[in-house]
Scaffold this active site. Structure first.
Site, PDB file in Angstrom:
ATOM      1  N   TYR A 155      60.779  -6.122-125.656  1.00 17.74           N
ATOM      2  CA  TYR A 155      60.006  -5.665-126.987  1.00 17.74           C
ATOM      3  C   TYR A 155      59.990  -4.068-127.011  1.00 17.74           C
ATOM      4  O   TYR A 155      60.477  -3.662-127.971  1.00 17.74           O
ATOM      5  CB  TYR A 155      58.630  -6.498-126.981  1.00 17.74           C
ATOM      6  CG  TYR A 155      57.857  -6.005-128.253  1.00 17.74           C
ATOM      7  CD1 TYR A 155      58.249  -6.317-129.329  1.00 17.74           C
ATOM      8  CD2 TYR A 155      56.631  -5.561-128.015  1.00 17.74           C
ATOM      9  CE1 TYR A 155      57.770  -5.755-130.675  1.00 17.74           C
ATOM     10  CE2 TYR A 155      56.142  -4.903-129.480  1.00 17.74           C
ATOM     11  CZ  TYR A 155      56.500  -4.961-130.543  1.00 17.74           C
ATOM     12  OH  TYR A 155      56.011  -4.689-131.611  1.00 17.74           O
ATOM     13  N   LYS A 159      62.185  -2.062-129.533  1.00 18.52           N
ATOM     14  CA  LYS A 159      61.391  -1.121-130.684  1.00 18.52           C
ATOM     15  C   LYS A 159      61.777   0.351-130.692  1.00 18.52           C
ATOM     16  O   LYS A 159      61.934   0.994-131.418  1.00 18.52           O
ATOM     17  CB  LYS A 159      60.054  -1.382-130.804  1.00 18.52           C
ATOM     18  CG  LYS A 159      59.647  -2.861-131.190  1.00 18.52           C
ATOM     19  CD  LYS A 159      59.979  -3.077-132.377  1.00 18.52           C
ATOM     20  CE  LYS A 159      59.037  -2.534-133.694  1.00 18.52           C
ATOM     21  NZ  LYS A 159      59.280  -2.962-134.974  1.00 18.52           N
TER      22      LYS A 159
END
EC number: 1.1.1.145
Length: 373
Positions: A155, A159
């Protein structure tokens, strides 16, 4: 200014819905296109209430579908990209997260070039800045300090790459000869009505006699209310459409926080829910160092079992660090460049969230009654 249109990806989600509710009030906006993989019935119902104010087009499609993105971007003036897979427990396959968060963002940027969309606003996350260690203290961090996550967890890593792609695309030439202007917003942990994390946490507590788990008491963070994050997106949109403001904003990222008191995640959860009879677990919690090394051992077990069995530990080193760090950031740059001031005070945000949690408690009680009868 001539009529314009806006595409919001992930518009059926927690933040996306709030952005759309503010967008409908924007001057000369003729159409809002909302792209999401699926729209829940209650979301469709809420959006139908806005149809009297503006043309609202719901598009069900995949962020990895190039033809879908091409059609969604055609004739659009602004893209607000909130769509992403959020996963801090490594429950979602790494490939899925990387595809949606990185490749999906790249495909959307390319679709903007082909459709000559001049403005692209990306919803990033505080996790692209860290925290990298629970021992490191960052208070009132600023953009010029260049904090960057060193985690390889899918994650934060995805990002980080997605944000770099967006900011790197600033200045690209569009098919019609125009220029693409981009910026990214890095909100803190977002709370408020409809929060999937808060909802799951409260349901867990309701199934545990109203006892809130106590795993984040060593943290000190500055959470941000969802309505204020949505407002920051509106201000970024206005700024990137203003020729006078574009030079200072294009290619920039901004930390988005508000006046929510700096506190631990546990204290926030308790403050928002104590009115409904919730209480913090009084049992002693493990020292952070022990939690960290236990998480490391569980990750090793998961790795060793991976050829024969998919084992997802209930926590990992990244989550332990994220949940137990002193990690706060200032919104002064957004205030200076975007004119950002929180739309909602802490008292307003707290009250709205409390009322929503109260509705969850009521639903839970009604569900129990149904099961008994």
């Amino acid at each position: 200014m001539a009529g314009w249109s806006c595409l919001v990806t992930g518009g059926g989600g927690f933040l996306g819905q709030r952005i759309i509710c503010l967008l409908v009030e924007e001057k000369d906006l003729q159409e809002i296109r909302v792209l999401d993989k699926v729209f829940r019935p209650e979301v469709r119902e809420e959006f139908s209430k806005l149809q009297s104010k503006i043309k609202l087009t719901l598009l069900e499609g995949d962020i990895l579908d190039e033809q879908c993105l091409k059609g969604a971007c055609q004739g659009t003036s602004v893209v607000i990209h909130t769509a992403s897979v959020i996963d801090v427990r490594n429950a979602v396959p790494r490939e899925t997260i990387m595809n949606v968060n990185v490749k999906g963002t790249q495909l959307l940027l390319e679709a903007c070039v082909q459709a000559s969309v001049p403005v692209f606003i990306h919803t990033s996350t505080i996790e692209v800045a860290g925290p990298n260690s629970y021992r490191e203290i960052i208070q009132d961090g600023r953009e010029e300090e260049h904090h960057e996550s060193a985690w390889s967890s899918p994650y934060p890593y995805s990002k980080k790459l997605a944000e770099k792609a967006v900011l790197g695309a600033n200045g690209w030439a569009l098919k019609n000869g125009g220029t693409l202007y981009t910026c990214a917003l890095r909100p803190m942990y977002i709370y408020g009505e409809g929060s999937p994390f808060l909802s799951a946490y409260m349901h867990g507590a309701l199934n545990n006699n109203g006892i809130l788990t106590n795993h984040c008491k060593f943290s000190r963070v500055n959470p941000v209310y969802v309505g204020n994050v949505a407002w920051a997106h509106i201000l970024a949109l206005r700024a990137l459409r203003d020729p006078k403001k574009v030079p200072n904003i294009q290619g920039q990222f901004y930390y988005i926080s508000d006046d929510t008191p700096h506190q631990s995640y546990d204290d926030l959860n308790y403050t928002l829910s104590k009115e409904w009879g919730f209480c913090l677990d009084s049992r002693m919690s493990l020292p952070i160092s022990l939690q960290y090394w236990l998480a490391f051992l569980l990750e090793i077990v998961s790795f060793l079992l991976s050829p024969i069995y998919k084992y997802n530990p209930c926590f990992n080193r990244h989550l332990v660090t994220l949940s137990n760090s002193v990690f706060t950031f200032s919104y002064k740059k957004a205030q200076r460049d975007l004119g950002y001031e929180p739309l909602y005070t802490w008292e307003e945000a707290k009250q709205k969230t409390k009322e929503w949690i109260g509705s969850l408690v009521k639903q839970h009680k009604e569900t129990l009654k149904t099961k008994i009868h």
